[in-house]
Design an enzyme around this catalytic site. Structure first.
Site, mmCIF file in Angstrom:
data_model
loop_
_atom_site.group_PDB
_atom_site.id
_atom_site.type_symbol
_atom_site.label_atom_id
_atom_site.label_comp_id
_atom_site.label_asym_id
_atom_site.label_seq_id
_atom_site.Cartn_x
_atom_site.Cartn_y
_atom_site.Cartn_z
ATOM 1 N N ASP A 211 49.930 33.840 36.841
ATOM 2 C CA ASP A 211 48.956 34.824 37.308
ATOM 3 C C ASP A 211 48.351 35.444 36.060
ATOM 4 O O ASP A 211 49.028 36.197 35.342
ATOM 5 C CB ASP A 211 49.659 35.879 38.168
ATOM 6 C CG ASP A 211 48.698 36.932 38.726
ATOM 7 O OD1 ASP A 211 47.590 37.081 38.186
ATOM 8 O OD2 ASP A 211 49.075 37.608 39.700
ATOM 9 N N TYR B 95 32.798 43.954 40.394
ATOM 10 C CA TYR B 95 32.634 42.536 40.062
ATOM 11 C C TYR B 95 31.516 42.365 39.031
ATOM 12 O O TYR B 95 31.691 41.668 38.024
ATOM 13 C CB TYR B 95 32.334 41.714 41.312
ATOM 14 C CG TYR B 95 32.188 40.232 41.040
ATOM 15 C CD1 TYR B 95 33.303 39.429 40.836
ATOM 16 C CD2 TYR B 95 30.929 39.631 40.981
ATOM 17 C CE1 TYR B 95 33.180 38.068 40.578
ATOM 18 C CE2 TYR B 95 30.797 38.275 40.724
ATOM 19 C CZ TYR B 95 31.923 37.504 40.526
ATOM 20 O OH TYR B 95 31.793 36.161 40.262
#
Length: 260
Positions: free
Chosen positions: A66, A165
């Site tokens: 991850d 984002y």
């Protein structure tokens, strides 16, 4: 295009379990790079071998990681160094979209998750890869999978939850240029490219339905101009095909007739 000069070299692809990462891992392995796919869903990377010719399947390997967790990145790259000797090509592809607007109450976890994956994942993976490239005095190529969202902000969608984002992808644009200057200062023979796609048919939005309503996503996927993941993988092969004296710092690739 030929990338034969990279044959037998070590390539790492983050977020390799699906979408752009999976397509890229397949194409690199087909072109005889020893390809390590990093992903949380490591079993999905192993399944990609079925998309490869029998004589190319040995080129693809999977390591669980991850990228939002620094300790996992350090462990994964240490394993890569031990098993394969280092890294020559790094594709920083792992990324997520948010499920919150910037002003939502109690949005801390969602905001941090985007920054930790989309920004810090790039920082950590690049740092660990460059460490090995520096020690081996080898040439290398690092490609950050950015987005047109890292250059332009569009508000014609029905979502107001994409602010962090955009910020994360603007950060990737800056990181690519900062990396370039650091490599020059250190006299490292490492290329860095920011690759910015427009709309691509991938799992990323469906995996985060809170970012854009699912019915809107389905309409976009059906009617809006979209690139395929392999289009981006092919662009990566093109970047790797450039001769050592050529550096493409930014490549933007859009579907025909994209309107934003």
């Amino acid at each position: 295009m030929t990338i034969s000069r990279w044959s037998g070299r070590i390539a790492v692809v983050t977020g390799a379990s699906a979408g752009i990462g999976a397509a890229t891992a397949i194409e690199l392995a087909k072109n005889d790079l020893i390809t390590i796919g990093l992903a949380r869903r490591v079993e999905k990377v192993e399944e990609l071998k079925s998309n490869l010719p029998n004589d190319k399947q040995r080129n693809l390997h999977a390591i669980k990681c991850d990228v939002s967790i620094e300790a996992e990145v350090i462990r994964a790259f240490a394993e890569i160094e031990k098993r394969f000797g280092g890294v020559d090509v790094l594709i920083n592809n792992a990324g997520i979209v948010p499920q919150t607007s910037l002003t939502n109450i109690n949005n801390s976890d969602n905001v941090r998750q985007v920054i930790d994956t989309n920004v810090m994942g790039v920082v950590f993976c690049t740092r660990e890869a460059v460490k090995m490239m520096r020690e081996r005095k080898s040439e290398g190529h690092i490609i950050h999978i950015n987005s047109i969202a890292g250059h332009y902000m569009s508000y014609h969608s029905e979502s107001t939850t994409m602010g962090i984002y955009y910020a994360s992808k603007y950060a990737v644009t800056a990181l690519a240029e900062q990396h370039r200057h650091e490599f020059i200062k250190e006299k490292l023979n490492i290329k860095v490219t920011s690759l910015s796609p427009g709309g691509v048919k991938t799992e990323i939005m469906k995996a985060n339905p809170g970012a854009i309503p699912l019915d809107i996503i389905e309409k976009m996927m059906e009617y809006a101009p979209m690139l395929e993941s392999k289009d981006i993988a092919d662009a990566i092969i093109y970047l790797l095909s450039t001769p050592p004296n050529v550096l493409i710092t930014e490549l933007t690739i859009r579907p025909m007739n994209e309107t934003f």
